[in-house]
Design an enzyme around this catalytic site. Sequence first.
Site, PDB file in Angstrom:
ATOM      1  CD  GLU B 245      -1.796   2.153   1.787  1.00  0.00           C
ATOM      2  OE1 GLU B 245      -1.127   2.965   1.127  1.00  0.00           O
ATOM      3  OE2 GLU B 245      -2.230   2.371   2.926  1.00  0.00           O
ATOM      4  CB  CYS B 282      -2.485   5.767   3.255  1.00  0.00           C
ATOM      5  SG  CYS B 282      -1.747   4.902   4.645  1.00  0.00           S
TER       6      CYS B 282
END
Lengths: 518, 518
Positions: B245, B282
Amino acid sequence: MNVVSTVDPRDGRRRETDLRETSRQELAAHISRASEAAEWLAGIGRVGRAALLDEIAASIESRRADLVATAEGETGLGHARLDFELTRAVVQFRMFGDVLRDGGYVEAAIDHAAETPLGPAPDVRRMLVPLGPVAVFGASNFPFAFSVAGGDTASALAAGCPVVVKAHPSHPLTSQASGDAIAAAVRRQGGPEGVVAIVHGQDAGLALVRHPAVRAAALTGSLAAARAIQAAIDERPQPIPFYGELSSVNPIVVLPAAATERAGQIADGLFASFTGSGGQLCTKPGLAFVPSGPAGDELLGSLRDQVASAGGAVLLNERIRDAFVEGEARLERAGAQVSARPDIGSATGFTVAPVLLEIDISRFSAEIADECFGPLMVAVRYDEVADLDAVLAAVPPSLTGSIHAGTDDDRAAVRRVADRFAATTGRIVFDGYPTGVRVSWAQHHGGPWPSTNSLHTSVGATSIRRFLRPLAWQGVPDWLLPEELGDGFREIPRRVDGRLEPGEPAAGHDPGGDAAPG
Amino acid sequence: MNVVSTVDPRDGRRRETDLRETSRQELAAHISRASEAAEWLAGIGRVGRAALLDEIAASIESRRADLVATAEGETGLGHARLDFELTRAVVQFRMFGDVLRDGGYVEAAIDHAAETPLGPAPDVRRMLVPLGPVAVFGASNFPFAFSVAGGDTASALAAGCPVVVKAHPSHPLTSQASGDAIAAAVRRQGGPEGVVAIVHGQDAGLALVRHPAVRAAALTGSLAAARAIQAAIDERPQPIPFYGELSSVNPIVVLPAAATERAGQIADGLFASFTGSGGQLCTKPGLAFVPSGPAGDELLGSLRDQVASAGGAVLLNERIRDAFVEGEARLERAGAQVSARPDIGSATGFTVAPVLLEIDISRFSAEIADECFGPLMVAVRYDEVADLDAVLAAVPPSLTGSIHAGTDDDRAAVRRVADRFAATTGRIVFDGYPTGVRVSWAQHHGGPWPSTNSLHTSVGATSIRRFLRPLAWQGVPDWLLPEELGDGFREIPRRVDGRLEPGEPAAGHDPGGDAAPG
């Protein structure tokens, strides 16, 4: 561009076709049309795609005689096998129609807005969506079921992904004719040209997976082919998933009581499984562990007799024939001895004699477990079941591992072999043979490296997962949600607030499964 | 080996810890113990692992004060945020307990032997099984929820995979203390040492993914870290899945009527979303498209005021601070102008000022869409909704894409933006903000490259799928089948002969979901 030629493996004669290798410009046009076709495939929805797959199945069925005759001339696989394989291809398209109508494959989930231990949480909904255009590489050994009209194409179209198929050079005419059958079905459903395209030539295949609009690639083929494709993919700025079904020796263990109880029957089964389709199946058993002593002798005696009186097998192409000859020589150098091989006289084309090799477990080495594609099996004789543990640990991971057990075999020994195969294969076969892969909901065709390079299956209902990715919608109003995620929709299985609701399928959903060689 | 040191980002002071970087020998011992622990995790079964996860949750909860205080000193993330994040970690372990008790995650399927269009077909049963020991790389920005006690560890343990975590160098003491909490819980459940292990040092991390017994790797981190890990994986003879990720700019589109209807409210939401946790999430929105004209002016005015009066943000480490300073300079060189930045005086440690940048859509370029990790957002002013299409096409794929629409916004325009985000992100957020990722069954945290390198999620119930592979059993007698595949078993959802049966969960199954920052 170069003319595409075709070779009849029965006589080795090469002749030119009307086809040309695909140019870069043609490839770009195919991919551009595929991108447009993605919108059409999305627009017709699950039920529309199910109708498309049924139409494709019918179109292939309606051209059965021509397709089978064309494939016979290009592959040397016999009429009966090819006729059966075409049925399998038809069944695969129909099965994915059922998968679409069922709808569970989208893994729909709804979590309504709620108070949670972490405070107020928004409404979140999830389902799987298609990746976009995908590349499929046709397999040499399945001109229908793993090629243009094969399971990769069927599952990708079901997912909503247009497909560009790289035709295998062993059967360009069959590939093109299969593509024509699919194109006719697409036209009948009102679809555009780019739903399925065929490209020819190695350069086109590698350019295909380098193209930014291509979102995944699937191959049933050799480790060498997989390495070349992976190297091309690694040149991309954006990685894409690559699903390769590659190399598998498919060990079979015959436990002592099984040999005692049914030596002849197992000999028959082994013979059919390793020589059928010229031994050119991903799941062909290449290694059979047979007990020493009278029962094992009887089993091998029967097997030897059948091999010795067998005819020659036409292999698919020159490369496969050469690799078979080299592979057999390599196994002999590693200590395996010829146990039976018929004299087939002066062989034409790419015909070879089937071979049964034999070796004592004390001489077993990793080289003996190397896959040799074609009609060859190595019988490994063992004295004690306990000796199998160490040797099985040296067999590379495979698509399948098979166990034949008799009523008097020790259950602990059976479990030990099964546990080994659970760790190192993708399918444990009990009192059966790995070839004849059933096409159904529960099937899995895959396994740890080197049998595959991913955690996915290339046979069965769940192979559709390879061409899908998850997407979540947060706080999105009903008018903007996909139908499947609306609160009022009930037709498919969904997980709502953590609880699975099985759905109330619309009429016409009739799940079923089937069996075929593999 | 080298001593591991820890740095307090609030003052930049480095001090030695009692920890050492993990040697090759220690790493090998960890992995060997992990392989043994895999058998224990399999042996206790789904329900046993659910109890283990609950015990781990309780153990982390019982050490809350110490863990939060330790993390505060190593990350500079505030007490409230860390306290909340620890709750999220606890909730994640409990959620996977529910996932295990539900059992649907094994995707059990049974096809009974049957006559089919391809002839008689054998009994085939399928379910997902654990991969074996896996490597998890702790994230800098989530010392709990994406680190030793994070979602990767929870989902891998739930799957039955022992975990070796590479501790992030920004919080070694937090990592070790989290590992101690987990180890205590494992001991209380009678488990062996190797269920979860912690390693320190970059060399140990790379050696970890090169080790043949390690079967998968998961990272929440930078593209550079992902490249280094992938390069190490590529040295292996056997490939393994790698779930990264990575990088995400998370565009937000504010449509004209939304700005008119609730300029102040959206300004508040944007401010909280891009400055919270120092912008080190994120899913931080890095790019907001705001209409020209009075409503957009009002929105940006309010946002400017909030930024101008904000305090400094302590970033996690020196590298992130330096990258933030460079990233901001890069955006200014690309034409973005500082719209608001508070004077925070002489900043100690790795403290920076939050920044709002502004640029007109006519000057937009790909560089403006580069992720800048930290408290920074670029507002892009646009005149016409139609101008968004081309510019959004130049924004790299992201974890999320958000749309704020008012009642008077054209639905066709809303759909166009939503369709774009459906193609280029993993989560479409409507009238909300991408941060605060709900932890629940339907969540998806992932997206097309470069936001992730796979088709999987790292948040939510389905993240368990990363650590599982399918296995099929053909003709296997009941005594040798896993419990979940026996004919008489009813406790979990299964697909039997193509029809989904929802199962009758045993007592104690209580699905639920939760929300947290992300």
